[in-house]
Scaffold this motif. Structure first.
Motif, PDB file in Angstrom:
ATOM      1  N   UNK A  80       7.823   4.020  -4.667  1.00 60.59           N
ATOM      2  CA  UNK A  80       7.848   2.499  -4.989  1.00 60.59           C
ATOM      3  C   UNK A  80       7.719   2.262  -6.249  1.00 60.59           C
ATOM      4  N   UNK A  81       6.833   2.872  -7.246  1.00 62.06           N
ATOM      5  CA  UNK A  81       6.482   2.679  -8.447  1.00 62.06           C
ATOM      6  C   UNK A  81       7.767   3.191  -9.505  1.00 62.06           C
ATOM      7  N   UNK A  82       8.272   4.366  -9.093  1.00 64.45           N
ATOM      8  CA  UNK A  82       9.619   4.730  -9.834  1.00 64.45           C
ATOM      9  C   UNK A  82      10.614   3.770  -9.525  1.00 64.45           C
ATOM     10  N   UNK A  83      10.831   3.332  -8.364  1.00 60.18           N
ATOM     11  CA  UNK A  83      11.853   2.535  -8.247  1.00 60.18           C
ATOM     12  C   UNK A  83      11.846   1.386  -8.831  1.00 60.18           C
ATOM     13  N   UNK A  84      10.705   0.709  -9.070  1.00 57.28           N
ATOM     14  CA  UNK A  84      10.547  -0.825  -9.422  1.00 57.28           C
ATOM     15  C   UNK A  84      10.324  -0.600 -11.112  1.00 57.28           C
ATOM     16  N   UNK A  93      -4.144   0.150   0.565  1.00 58.57           N
ATOM     17  CA  UNK A  93      -5.273  -0.674   1.257  1.00 58.57           C
ATOM     18  C   UNK A  93      -5.012  -2.085   0.608  1.00 58.57           C
ATOM     19  N   UNK A  94      -4.299  -2.450  -0.357  1.00 57.44           N
ATOM     20  CA  UNK A  94      -3.988  -3.618  -0.843  1.00 57.44           C
ATOM     21  C   UNK A  94      -3.045  -4.423   0.271  1.00 57.44           C
ATOM     22  N   UNK A  95      -1.874  -3.226   0.522  1.00 56.35           N
ATOM     23  CA  UNK A  95      -0.981  -3.694   1.651  1.00 56.35           C
ATOM     24  C   UNK A  95      -1.496  -3.979   2.960  1.00 56.35           C
ATOM     25  N   UNK A  96      -2.684  -3.129   3.390  1.00 56.84           N
ATOM     26  CA  UNK A  96      -3.246  -3.414   4.665  1.00 56.84           C
ATOM     27  C   UNK A  96      -4.016  -4.815   4.630  1.00 56.84           C
ATOM     28  N   UNK A  97      -4.587  -5.122   3.500  1.00 58.51           N
ATOM     29  CA  UNK A  97      -5.211  -6.394   3.288  1.00 58.51           C
ATOM     30  C   UNK A  97      -4.266  -7.514   3.521  1.00 58.51           C
ATOM     31  N   UNK A  98      -3.015  -7.432   3.561  1.00 57.96           N
ATOM     32  CA  UNK A  98      -1.993  -8.505   3.668  1.00 57.96           C
ATOM     33  C   UNK A  98      -1.066  -8.874   2.486  1.00 57.96           C
ATOM     34  N   UNK A  99      -1.302  -8.279   1.408  1.00 57.54           N
ATOM     35  CA  UNK A  99      -0.475  -8.529   0.125  1.00 57.54           C
ATOM     36  C   UNK A  99       0.890  -7.943   0.232  1.00 57.54           C
ATOM     37  N   UNK A 100       1.591  -8.791  -0.149  1.00 62.11           N
ATOM     38  CA  UNK A 100       3.000  -8.480  -0.516  1.00 62.11           C
ATOM     39  C   UNK A 100       3.291  -8.076  -1.759  1.00 62.11           C
ATOM     40  N   UNK A 101       2.491  -8.105  -2.791  1.00 62.80           N
ATOM     41  CA  UNK A 101       2.854  -7.768  -4.007  1.00 62.80           C
ATOM     42  C   UNK A 101       2.184  -6.429  -4.425  1.00 62.80           C
ATOM     43  N   UNK A 102       2.452  -5.748  -5.433  1.00 53.97           N
ATOM     44  CA  UNK A 102       1.916  -4.480  -5.630  1.00 53.97           C
ATOM     45  C   UNK A 102       0.539  -4.639  -6.171  1.00 53.97           C
ATOM     46  N   UNK A 103      -0.523  -3.757  -5.963  1.00 53.27           N
ATOM     47  CA  UNK A 103      -1.791  -3.875  -6.526  1.00 53.27           C
ATOM     48  C   UNK A 103      -1.838  -3.508  -8.305  1.00 53.27           C
ATOM     49  N   UNK A 104      -0.640  -2.539  -8.639  1.00 54.27           N
ATOM     50  CA  UNK A 104      -0.546  -2.204  -9.991  1.00 54.27           C
ATOM     51  C   UNK A 104      -0.022  -3.321 -10.683  1.00 54.27           C
TER      52      UNK A 104
END
Length: 860
Positions: free
Chosen positions: A21-25, A773-784
């Motif tokens: 994901x990081x590489x793609x974005x 875990x950021x994704x598991x917490x329901x966020x759709x944006x990236x933690x980075x």
């Protein structure tokens, strides 16, 4: 699928997913057009040996944490990676494995690139450089020519370590016990024409510049200061008896001239060469001296030897005193004048020499108010400060006063001159090797030394070289070195030496600023935008040469109009080494950790045969002692985040770290604990972005206070590179969140706040787990892309304080009181504490002292 509470954290799948994901974005691509303040993070780039080692893992983990943290703090971060790709190991591999250095190097780069990518490092890979590529080294050839045009380069004969079997120059560290490290042949000193960069022109500026490097470790600045070695002294002419000429010496201790016992010259001093022409024994002694390595370390550790020339020199301050003149193996021709006078009483080297050759030892400096006759010089010279004795009209003066008096007197007599000298020598950049950047010079019998025209750059290395002959393959290549002179067109020869590989590493940090630029190594705009590097990270072993050469190179580039900065690295962090226990078998041979286990009795044995194993001390990981751990195996088993966590948590970054299986197991358990805390929280969490409840129970308000205190202190820890402390605080927060009272009002909302904070704070350390875990917490944006959380100032203020209660100065109790409580109430509550009642034993206090918010002292 199993229930979530039975799931296990899938390390491999998760880490690969987020790396993709990081590489793609293009999450880590840097741009000069970004309005945010810049921050340039750089770890020292590696030599592409083929596999990363644990030292790499630690170095790059530290840099990646800083880069991710600064990005979260709102900086436009540049964090590049590349390869220090030239060097002798590739030539050795070519000889041993019959493979071309370029093929060996490029295959190793591809392998190591994939290994580094498996760590999830936040590199802008589009800025990757490799110093062995013509697209890189053409620019340093141009820099060399610009240095030459600006009088920063010259060529002269210089003494080198010569291997007569390999037909090559050896670096000082390649001379082992006087022999070539590979051939085993006795090394010779030879005079060869070498190219030099005038680093000494910048000696004073390099020294003064250290004062501005406040974010460098003190010991590194001191090491550079000592290497530059500024000294103030006297150049003094000694008349040679029975000759018409004089001998010039340089001394930093003119105050000790009354204690002089001899004069010594270097083996390669012109006077020594003159005398040796008619003295075969002296010639043999000079040859013996030339078999010592050229480094100061080799010379210092060699037995001090001298050859009496039969000449004597007249002491300019002691009338009629004749000093014997020796050729000595410890005098350096390229320091000062290549000649010294010796005062044995006050210099240990001179004393050792005097005892060996039965020369007089005269005390001329003594502690104040001490009878000089009572001072006996045995095996140790007196090198402390004091006052002059046995020195005529200098008696009673301090050392500093005597130095000034003698220098003034010698200048007045016209035989001496004040002088500043530097230990630093000009940088010899010539190497007689193939796998390096060709020096862009042509030698013409008619025109002399001719620079290669800029239009003909780069001068490329030929691919069709052979390593079946000793020496430099470029020198015996049948055609490459033959070229027409650019000036007269006549047949000429290319320079067959290549650059010292420190040349490439002295400017690579600037190439990252605009790596696609073709007209020059970098644009001034990009370099001036990104430089200096805000945080540089690497090993202490590079404290002098690489860092000093880079500081010089940046100044030289500024002198030639390339950029406007002088210091390449504003901040420096030198990480410690990775250590591991060592193991030996019954025959005394080293064993790998993977060869060893503990049997049922707890004893160390070899896995293969059960034989006993001897446990040695923990030492720096090294292939020779086999106490190495393969990062690929650790990352494959536990994941990159676990390896990163272990690197950060067990020791401050500047100290050595002991690798242990229990340590890596503990880090893995914590990674899985965090996963479970989020996936199966102890309290149901409200949706992302839910407003704060109108009411919160006191118990969860206390939890909120710790959440926000953790934000504040972890930020402070990361700014100060106290990474192990930051990890410890995050573990404390984990414990607090795990114990949140589930039934308390607002517990779910506070737990979400706590988990989101914990995940955000731990993201720079464990980036893959953080994203998951950021994704598991329901966020759709990236933690980075998420900002660093801000601590609420109101929650950093304590509502209560812990007060110590003393009785007659002895601590008897601690009590929790509201902050700023009045003194009378504090007294009452302190006296009511059971331990205080017991200590008073019915006595009435005579006096009670209350220090607000700190202590209550009861006096009986």
């Amino acid at each position: 699928m199993p229930p979530r509470d039975q799931e296990r954290y899938n390390v491999r799948e998760t880490e690969a997913k987020w790396q993709s994901v990081w590489e793609e974005r293009q999450s880590f691509a840097a741009s000069e057009n970004d309005p945010r303040p810049k921050y340039y993070v750089l770890e020292m780039f590696p030599y592409p040996s083929g596999r990363i080692h644990m030292g790499h893992v630690r170095n790059y983990t530290l840099g990646d944490l800083v880069a991710r943290y600064k990005r979260a703090r709102g900086f436009n971060v540049l964090h590049p990676m590349g390869w220090d790709a030239f060097g002798l190991p590739a030539e050795n591999a070519a000889i041993q494995n019959n493979v071309h250095p370029s093929k060996w190097t490029r295959e190793n780069i591809a392998s190591m690139r994939e290994q580094l990518k498996s760590m999830g490092l936040s590199y802008d890979w589009k800025r990757e450089v490799a110093t062995c590529e013509p697209e890189y080294y053409r620019h340093e050839q141009k820099m060399f020519l610009d240095f030459l045009a600006n009088d920063l380069v010259y060529r002269k004969e210089s003494w080198v370590n010569w291997d007569p079997v390999e037909h090559t120059v050896l670096a000082n560290e390649q001379v082992i016990d006087g022999c070539g490290w590979r051939s085993g042949a006795p090394v010779e000193k030879r005079l060869l024409n070498q190219w030099f960069l005038k680093i000494t022109d910048f000696a004073e500026d390099l020294l003064k510049g250290l004062e501005q490097l406040e974010r460098w470790p003190d010991r590194v600045r001191l090491m550079q200061e000592n290497w530059i070695g500024r000294s103030e002294g006297l150049r003094l002419s000694f008349t040679l008896a029975d000759r018409a000429d004089a001998l010039e010496v340089y001394t930093t201790r003119p105050d000790t001239l009354h204690g002089a016992a001899f004069v010594a010259i270097a083996a390669n001093h012109p006077l020594a060469a003159e005398l040796a022409r008619n003295n075969p024994a002296l010639g043999e002694f000079i040859a013996e001296c030339n078999r010592i390595g050229t480094s100061e370390a080799a010379i210092e550790t060699a037995e001090k030897k001298g050859f009496a020339t039969g000449l004597t020199a007249l002491n300019p301050v002691v009338e009629g005193q004749r000093l014997p003149v020796y050729v000595a193996n410890f005098v350096l021709m390229d320091y000062g004048t290549g000649a010294i006078f010796g005062c044995p009483a006050h210099d240990q080297r001179d004393l050792d020499f005097a005892r060996k050759y039965d020369l007089p030892v005269t005390v001329v400096v003594a502690p104040k108010d001490v009878d000089p006759a009572s001072i006996v010089i045995g095996t140790e010279a007196y090198a402390e400060d004091g006052v002059l004795v046995n020195s005529g009209d200098l008696n009673g003066l301090t050392v500093a006063e005597a130095k000034a008096r003698v220098i003034d007197a010698m200048e007045a007599r016209g035989i001496g001159q004040r002088a500043v000298n530097y230990r630093l020598r000009d940088w010899g950049v010539s190497r007689q090797r193939y796998w390096g950047c060709p020096i862009p010079i042509i030698h013409c019998d008619a025109c002399g030394v001719v620079p290669v025209p800029e239009a003909d750059l780069p001068v490329r290395l030929p691919e069709d070289v052979s390593f079946d002959k000793p020496g430099n393959p470029l020198a015996h290549h049948p055609t490459w070195k033959n070229v027409a002179c650019p000036c007269c067109g006549k047949p000429a020869r290319r320079e067959t030496d290549t650059f010292d590989t420190f040349f490439e590493s002295s400017w690579y940090f600037a190439r990252y600023c605009s790596p696609q630029e073709t007209s020059r190594g970098f644009t001034a705009e990009a370099a001036n935008h990104w430089l200096p590097v805000d945080q540089y990270i690497g090993g202490i072993e590079h404290a002098v040469l690489h860092l000093l050469y880079s500081r010089f190179f940046t100044r030289a580039l500024k002198h030639c109009g390339y950029l406007d900065v002088e210091e390449p690295f504003a901040g420096l962090l030198t990480q410690g080494m990775i250590c591991h226990e060592t193991y030996k078998d019954v025959d005394g041979k080293w064993l790998f950790p993977t060869d060893v286990e503990r049997n049922a009795d707890g004893a160390l044995v070899e896995i293969a045969n059960g034989r006993p194993v001897t446990l040695g001390r923990s030492e720096k990981m090294s292939k020779s002692k086999k106490n190495v751990v393969d990062p690929a195996g650790i990352i494959g088993t536990y994941g990159a985040d676990t390896a990163r966590l272990f690197m950060l948590s067990d020791s401050p970054p500047e100290r050595d770290l002991d690798w242990t299986e229990s340590g890596i197991d503990g880090a893995f358990r914590y990674v899985n604990r965090l996963w479970r805390m989020v996936v199966v929280p102890p309290v149901e969490l409200p949706p992302v972005g839910s407003p704060r409840p109108a009411a919160l129970a006191d118990s969860v308000v206390k939890t909120r206070r710790q959440i926000h205190k953790t934000i504040a202190v972890v930020g402070e820890d990361l700014e100060r590179f106290h990474f192990n402390k930051a990890v410890a605080r995050l573990r404390e927060l984990s414990n607090t969140l795990a114990e949140i009272p589930a039934a308390a009002e607002g517990a779910g909302w506070v737990l979400r706040e706590g988990l989101e904070t914990l995940v955000t704070l731990i993201g720079p350390m464990l980036p893959h787990l953080g994203e998951e875990l950021w994704f598991e917490l329901g966020h759709t944006d990236l933690l980075v892309d998420a900002p660093w959380p801000d601590a609420d100032p109101a929650l950093l203020v304590e509502d209560s304080v812990t007060i110590a209660v003393q009785v007659n100065g002895k601590l008897r109790a601690t009590i929790e009181l509201p902050k700023d409580i009045d003194a009378a109430t504090a007294e009452t509550l302190a006296l009511a504490a059971p331990a205080v009642i017991t200590a008073l034993d019915g006595k009435t206090p005579r006096k009670i002292i209350v220090v607000p918010n700190r202590i209550v002292n009861v006096v009986v």
